[in-house]
Design a protein around this motif. Structure first.
Motif, PDB file in Angstrom:
ATOM      1  N   LYS A 179      55.736  12.198  48.529  1.00 27.15           N
ATOM      2  CA  LYS A 179      56.266  12.238  49.894  1.00 27.15           C
ATOM      3  C   LYS A 179      56.341  10.836  50.483  1.00 27.15           C
ATOM      4  CE  LYS A 179      54.915  16.950  50.806  1.00 27.15           C
ATOM      5  NZ  LYS A 179      54.062  17.876  51.538  1.00 27.15           N
ATOM      6  N   ILE A 180      55.326  10.037  50.190  1.00 29.21           N
ATOM      7  CA  ILE A 180      55.305   8.664  50.700  1.00 29.21           C
ATOM      8  C   ILE A 180      56.498   7.878  50.177  1.00 29.21           C
ATOM      9  CG2 ILE A 180      54.031   6.477  50.645  1.00 29.21           C
ATOM     10  CD1 ILE A 180      51.447   8.194  50.664  1.00 29.21           C
ATOM     11  N   GLU A 181      56.877   8.118  48.937  1.00 31.41           N
ATOM     12  CA  GLU A 181      58.029   7.421  48.354  1.00 31.41           C
ATOM     13  C   GLU A 181      59.288   7.633  49.198  1.00 31.41           C
ATOM     14  OE1 GLU A 181      60.613   7.277  44.194  1.00 31.41           O
ATOM     15  OE2 GLU A 181      59.040   8.783  44.440  1.00 31.41           O
ATOM     16  N   HIS A 182      59.439   8.817  49.763  1.00 33.00           N
ATOM     17  CA  HIS A 182      60.624   9.122  50.575  1.00 33.00           C
ATOM     18  C   HIS A 182      60.481   8.644  52.017  1.00 33.00           C
ATOM     19  CE1 HIS A 182      62.386  11.363  47.326  1.00 33.00           C
ATOM     20  NE2 HIS A 182      61.248  12.012  47.166  1.00 33.00           N
ATOM     21  N   ILE A 183      59.256   8.567  52.493  1.00 28.48           N
ATOM     22  CA  ILE A 183      59.012   8.180  53.886  1.00 28.48           C
ATOM     23  C   ILE A 183      59.063   6.664  54.078  1.00 28.48           C
ATOM     24  CG2 ILE A 183      57.242   8.144  55.698  1.00 28.48           C
ATOM     25  CD1 ILE A 183      56.399  10.936  54.669  1.00 28.48           C
ATOM     26  N   LEU A 184      58.492   5.909  53.136  1.00 31.23           N
ATOM     27  CA  LEU A 184      58.385   4.448  53.296  1.00 31.23           C
ATOM     28  C   LEU A 184      59.686   3.753  53.687  1.00 31.23           C
ATOM     29  CD1 LEU A 184      55.924   3.162  50.560  1.00 31.23           C
ATOM     30  CD2 LEU A 184      55.676   2.992  53.024  1.00 31.23           C
ATOM     31  N   PRO A 185      60.801   4.059  53.032  1.00 30.53           N
ATOM     32  CA  PRO A 185      62.036   3.351  53.405  1.00 30.53           C
ATOM     33  C   PRO A 185      62.505   3.675  54.826  1.00 30.53           C
ATOM     34  CG  PRO A 185      62.292   4.454  51.282  1.00 30.53           C
ATOM     35  CD  PRO A 185      61.001   4.925  51.868  1.00 30.53           C
ATOM     36  N   CYS A 186      61.975   4.734  55.393  1.00 26.62           N
ATOM     37  CA  CYS A 186      62.419   5.166  56.721  1.00 26.62           C
ATOM     38  C   CYS A 186      61.499   4.705  57.845  1.00 26.62           C
ATOM     39  CB  CYS A 186      62.535   6.689  56.764  1.00 26.62           C
ATOM     40  SG  CYS A 186      63.859   7.307  55.726  1.00 26.62           S
ATOM     41  N   LEU A 187      60.451   3.975  57.509  1.00 32.72           N
ATOM     42  CA  LEU A 187      59.541   3.495  58.542  1.00 32.72           C
ATOM     43  C   LEU A 187      60.062   2.189  59.127  1.00 32.72           C
ATOM     44  CD1 LEU A 187      56.026   4.138  56.980  1.00 32.72           C
ATOM     45  CD2 LEU A 187      57.251   5.519  58.667  1.00 32.72           C
ATOM     46  N   ALA A 188      60.000   2.107  60.431  1.00 30.07           N
ATOM     47  CA  ALA A 188      60.428   0.895  61.132  1.00 30.07           C
ATOM     48  C   ALA A 188      59.365   0.522  62.153  1.00 30.07           C
ATOM     49  CB  ALA A 188      61.766   1.131  61.828  1.00 30.07           C
ATOM     50  N   GLN A 189      59.150  -0.758  62.309  1.00 26.38           N
ATOM     51  CA  GLN A 189      58.165  -1.247  63.271  1.00 26.38           C
ATOM     52  C   GLN A 189      58.786  -1.279  64.660  1.00 26.38           C
ATOM     53  OE1 GLN A 189      54.979  -2.045  62.204  1.00 26.38           O
ATOM     54  NE2 GLN A 189      54.463  -2.106  64.353  1.00 26.38           N
ATOM     55  N   HIS A 190      58.090  -0.705  65.616  1.00 30.14           N
ATOM     56  CA  HIS A 190      58.519  -0.714  67.014  1.00 30.14           C
ATOM     57  C   HIS A 190      57.393  -1.288  67.858  1.00 30.14           C
ATOM     58  CE1 HIS A 190      62.181   1.641  66.397  1.00 30.14           C
ATOM     59  NE2 HIS A 190      61.488   2.384  65.555  1.00 30.14           N
ATOM     60  N   ALA A 191      57.674  -1.545  69.110  1.00 31.22           N
ATOM     61  CA  ALA A 191      56.668  -2.100  70.004  1.00 31.22           C
ATOM     62  C   ALA A 191      55.450  -1.183  70.114  1.00 31.22           C
ATOM     63  CB  ALA A 191      57.271  -2.337  71.384  1.00 31.22           C
ATOM     64  N   ASP A 192      55.680   0.122  70.050  1.00 27.71           N
ATOM     65  CA  ASP A 192      54.587   1.087  70.175  1.00 27.71           C
ATOM     66  C   ASP A 192      53.949   1.439  68.828  1.00 27.71           C
ATOM     67  OD1 ASP A 192      55.032   1.224  72.914  1.00 27.71           O
ATOM     68  OD2 ASP A 192      56.435   2.886  72.723  1.00 27.71           O
TER      69      ASP A 192
END
Length: 121
Positions: free
Chosen positions: A61-74
């Protein structure tokens, strides 16, 4: 940086880093000598992998989630809306397991409370 440096900076064992590579979570560059070379961004990636593993997610599951994570102010958020529902389901499954464990603890507590202490016998 080489794997030892990534291990020190991310506070994750070299063995775990190699496992993450096997699971396609890390993608180091390989030198002609076979040594792995990592970027500074891999430190953050490893920390995210660790956080997701601690949250109970599988490496698949992490393999699919990692590319979709983005850093935001919060903090970190999903940049891919199609994964939102999957994470909600995952969270709900974790909460259900927590409820089951709480019920088990309460049952054990009742048995322990009703039983004489071994010291009292």
């Amino acid at each position: 940086m080489r794997i030892g440096e990534l291990s020190r900076r991310s506070e994750v064992s070299i063995r775990s880093l190699r496992y993450y590579e096997e699971q396609r979570l890390l993608h180091p560059t390989r030198l002609p000598s076979g040594y792995r070379v990592y970027d500074d961004a891999d430190v953050i990636r490893v920390q995210r992998i660790q956080a997701l593993l601690e949250a109970g997610l599988s490496t698949r599951k992490i393999e699919h989630i990692l590319p979709c994570l983005a850093q935001h102010a919060d903090g970190v958020a999903l940049a891919c809306s199609d994964l939102y529902g999957q994470l909600v389901v995952e969270r709900d499954e974790l909460l259900a397991r927590i409820d089951t464990l709480r019920t088990s603890v309460e049952a054990l507590e009742a048995v322990i409370s009703a039983s004489p202490s071994p010291d009292a016998v």
